[in-house]
Enzyme design. Structure first.
Site, PDB file in Angstrom:
ATOM      1  CE  LYS A   1      51.922  28.826  23.900  1.00  0.00           C
ATOM      2  NZ  LYS A   1      52.297  30.244  24.075  1.00  0.00           N
ATOM      3  NE  ARG A  39      55.892  26.833  28.479  1.00  0.00           N
ATOM      4  CZ  ARG A  39      54.636  27.193  28.295  1.00  0.00           C
ATOM      5  NH1 ARG A  39      53.734  26.335  27.919  1.00  0.00           N
ATOM      6  NH2 ARG A  39      54.290  28.425  28.520  1.00  0.00           N
ATOM      7  NE  ARG A  65      45.943  35.438  28.556  1.00  0.00           N
ATOM      8  CZ  ARG A  65      47.046  34.763  28.263  1.00  0.00           C
ATOM      9  NH1 ARG A  65      47.041  33.915  27.250  1.00  0.00           N
ATOM     10  NH2 ARG A  65      48.135  34.911  28.962  1.00  0.00           N
ATOM     11  NE  ARG A  76      47.329  32.410  31.991  1.00  0.00           N
ATOM     12  CZ  ARG A  76      48.026  31.959  30.961  1.00  0.00           C
ATOM     13  NH1 ARG A  76      47.397  31.568  29.873  1.00  0.00           N
ATOM     14  NH2 ARG A  76      49.339  31.886  31.009  1.00  0.00           N
ATOM     15  NE  ARG A  97      53.405  33.791  31.070  1.00  0.00           N
ATOM     16  CZ  ARG A  97      52.216  34.378  30.862  1.00  0.00           C
ATOM     17  NH1 ARG A  97      51.786  35.302  31.674  1.00  0.00           N
ATOM     18  NH2 ARG A  97      51.466  34.018  29.845  1.00  0.00           N
TER      19      ARG A  97
HETATM   20  P1  AP5 Z   1      46.315  33.270  23.781  1.00  0.00           P
HETATM   21  O1  AP5 Z   1      45.710  32.405  22.731  1.00  0.00           O
HETATM   22  O2  AP5 Z   1      45.778  33.161  25.159  1.00  0.00           O
HETATM   23  O3  AP5 Z   1      47.907  33.119  23.765  1.00  0.00           O
HETATM   24  P2  AP5 Z   1      48.819  31.909  24.264  1.00  0.00           P
HETATM   25  O4  AP5 Z   1      49.912  31.752  23.278  1.00  0.00           O
HETATM   26  O5  AP5 Z   1      47.979  30.711  24.556  1.00  0.00           O
HETATM   27  O6  AP5 Z   1      49.387  32.577  25.574  1.00  0.00           O
HETATM   28  P3  AP5 Z   1      49.679  31.990  27.007  1.00  0.00           P
HETATM   29  O7  AP5 Z   1      49.944  33.183  27.869  1.00  0.00           O
HETATM   30  O8  AP5 Z   1      48.589  31.054  27.450  1.00  0.00           O
HETATM   31  O9  AP5 Z   1      50.977  31.224  26.757  1.00  0.00           O
HETATM   32  P4  AP5 Z   1      51.938  30.740  27.831  1.00  0.00           P
HETATM   33  O10 AP5 Z   1      52.777  29.820  27.053  1.00  0.00           O
HETATM   34  O11 AP5 Z   1      52.625  31.828  28.558  1.00  0.00           O
HETATM   35  O12 AP5 Z   1      50.974  30.102  28.943  1.00  0.00           O
HETATM   36  P5  AP5 Z   1      50.499  28.603  29.230  1.00  0.00           P
HETATM   37  O13 AP5 Z   1      49.105  28.647  29.685  1.00  0.00           O
HETATM   38  O14 AP5 Z   1      50.862  27.692  28.128  1.00  0.00           O
HETATM   39  O15 AP5 Z   1      46.193  34.789  23.266  1.00  0.00           O
HETATM   40  C1  AP5 Z   1      46.582  35.862  24.066  1.00  0.00           C
HETATM   41  C2  AP5 Z   1      45.639  37.054  23.827  1.00  0.00           C
HETATM   42  O16 AP5 Z   1      45.828  37.523  22.503  1.00  0.00           O
HETATM   43  C3  AP5 Z   1      44.148  36.701  23.963  1.00  0.00           C
HETATM   44  O17 AP5 Z   1      43.477  37.760  24.587  1.00  0.00           O
HETATM   45  C4  AP5 Z   1      43.671  36.540  22.512  1.00  0.00           C
HETATM   46  O18 AP5 Z   1      42.312  36.911  22.368  1.00  0.00           O
HETATM   47  C5  AP5 Z   1      44.604  37.472  21.768  1.00  0.00           C
HETATM   48  N1  AP5 Z   1      44.966  36.980  20.432  1.00  0.00           N
HETATM   49  C6  AP5 Z   1      45.265  35.696  20.086  1.00  0.00           C
HETATM   50  N2  AP5 Z   1      45.590  35.625  18.779  1.00  0.00           N
HETATM   51  C7  AP5 Z   1      45.502  36.903  18.292  1.00  0.00           C
HETATM   52  C8  AP5 Z   1      45.709  37.480  17.006  1.00  0.00           C
HETATM   53  N3  AP5 Z   1      46.097  36.742  15.953  1.00  0.00           N
HETATM   54  N4  AP5 Z   1      45.520  38.825  16.880  1.00  0.00           N
HETATM   55  C9  AP5 Z   1      45.139  39.581  17.934  1.00  0.00           C
HETATM   56  N5  AP5 Z   1      44.918  39.082  19.166  1.00  0.00           N
HETATM   57  C10 AP5 Z   1      45.100  37.758  19.348  1.00  0.00           C
HETATM   58  O19 AP5 Z   1      51.468  28.245  30.467  1.00  0.00           O
HETATM   59  C11 AP5 Z   1      51.316  28.902  31.698  1.00  0.00           C
HETATM   60  C12 AP5 Z   1      52.351  28.389  32.684  1.00  0.00           C
HETATM   61  O20 AP5 Z   1      52.174  26.963  32.884  1.00  0.00           O
HETATM   62  C13 AP5 Z   1      53.814  28.519  32.246  1.00  0.00           C
HETATM   63  O21 AP5 Z   1      54.334  29.805  32.541  1.00  0.00           O
HETATM   64  C14 AP5 Z   1      54.468  27.410  33.084  1.00  0.00           C
HETATM   65  O22 AP5 Z   1      54.627  27.820  34.421  1.00  0.00           O
HETATM   66  C15 AP5 Z   1      53.437  26.309  33.064  1.00  0.00           C
HETATM   67  N6  AP5 Z   1      53.634  25.372  31.935  1.00  0.00           N
HETATM   68  C16 AP5 Z   1      52.757  25.150  30.904  1.00  0.00           C
HETATM   69  N7  AP5 Z   1      53.249  24.246  30.053  1.00  0.00           N
HETATM   70  C17 AP5 Z   1      54.470  23.886  30.542  1.00  0.00           C
HETATM   71  C18 AP5 Z   1      55.476  23.001  30.070  1.00  0.00           C
HETATM   72  N8  AP5 Z   1      55.323  22.305  28.928  1.00  0.00           N
HETATM   73  N9  AP5 Z   1      56.602  22.894  30.819  1.00  0.00           N
HETATM   74  C19 AP5 Z   1      56.769  23.571  31.969  1.00  0.00           C
HETATM   75  N10 AP5 Z   1      55.845  24.441  32.453  1.00  0.00           N
HETATM   76  C20 AP5 Z   1      54.713  24.591  31.757  1.00  0.00           C
END
Ligand code: AP5
Length: 218
Positions: A9, A84, A124, A158, A169
């Site tokens: 994402k 989410r 990552r 992270r 998660r």
């Molecule tokens: P990346 O693009 O970083 O993946 P991502 O989907 O963004 O993963 P996240 O871990 O950030 O998602 P998340 O939902 O757990 O965390 P968030 O920050 O939103 O890609 C991952 C890796 O893969 C990278 O190294 C990249 O290079 C590689 N990659 C990408 N695409 C690829 C491909 N096609 N092929 C190969 N490699 C690839 O949330 C974190 C925390 O915040 C949550 O746990 C929660 O506590 C809180 N939070 C955030 N939003 C909310 C909400 N709406 N409600 C409640 N709590 C929330």
């Protein structure tokens, strides 16, 4: 845009933001800044995020509301990681209705085989300065040449990117976020993208859909 942790994402959000010249609103990124800056919100959510849990709906809803009303979102925005939960999805609908944008929303669901997630997340690393996302397998050279976006040589991992927290998660995603597919699947403008494909192919598929959708609407 929604999908499992590590599905891509943030990566796609950054590319789409550059391509369409609209901001990416990543709730995860915003919350991590709050923690880094030691704000009241940051202090309240730090432990939850550290354990890989979900921050209470009203906290993220408030954040999204204030961002959407900012001037830089007038031409549009990309939501990464919100909604989410079903409550957040209902809240987003009400916000879009309030802004008159309800019919302009596109929902992109990035789908992946769960076994691929761990290696994506564990490999990552991020630019500590601008948050640009990299992976050890494809981008390790930036550690010498500098971040491709801002040139910084400072990189980080992270603190929720650990095996036990990743499991948590994913479990929470299945319980709380997975039901969003049912919520959105019959909406006009719902796209399921195969996120197993490489970054460029995923990007191409999303932009093809978005461009076609808006061409058809004009
Ligand atoms: P990346 O693009 O970083 O993946 P991502 O989907 O963004 O993963 P996240 O871990 O950030 O998602 P998340 O939902 O757990 O965390 P968030 O920050 O939103 O890609 C991952 C890796 O893969 C990278 O190294 C990249 O290079 C590689 N990659 C990408 N695409 C690829 C491909 N096609 N092929 C190969 N490699 C690839 O949330 C974190 C925390 O915040 C949550 O746990 C929660 O506590 C809180 N939070 C955030 N939003 C909310 C909400 N709406 N409600 C409640 N709590 C929330």
């Amino acid at each position: 845009m929604f999908g499992m942790p590590g599905v891509g994402k943030g990566t796609q959000g950054a590319l789409l933001s550059d391509y369409y010249e609209i901001p990416k609103l990543s709730t995860g990124e915003i919350l991590r800044h709050e923690i880094e800056n030691g704000t009241d919100v940051g202090i309240r959510v730090a432990q939850i995020m550290h354990e890989g849990g979900l921050v209470p709906d009203h906290v993220v809803e408030f954040i999204v509301r204030s961002r959407i009303y900012s001037e830089d979102c007038n031409r549009g925005f990309i939501l990464d990681g919100f909604p989410r939960t079903l409550n957040q999805a209902v809240y987003l609908d009400s916000l879009l209705i309030e802004k008159g944008w309800f019919n302009s929303i596109l929902i992109v669901y990035l789908r992946i085989d769960e076994v691929k997630l761990s290696s994506r997340i564990l490999g990552r690393f991020l630019c500590a300065s601008c948050g640009n996302i990299f992976h050890e397998n494809f981008n390790s050279s930036v550690k010498v040449s500098g971040c491709s976006r801002c040139g910084s040589l400072d990189f980080m991992h992270r603190d929720d990117d650990e095996k036990e927290k990743i499991r948590n998660r994913i479990k929470i995603y299945q319980e709380q976020t997975f039901p969003l597919i049912e919520f959105y699947k019959n909406r006009h403008g719902f796209l399921v993208v195969d996120a197993d494909a490489n970054i460029e192919v995923v990007f191409k598929n999303i932009t093809f859909f978005v461009n076609k959708h808006f061409d058809l609407c004009n």
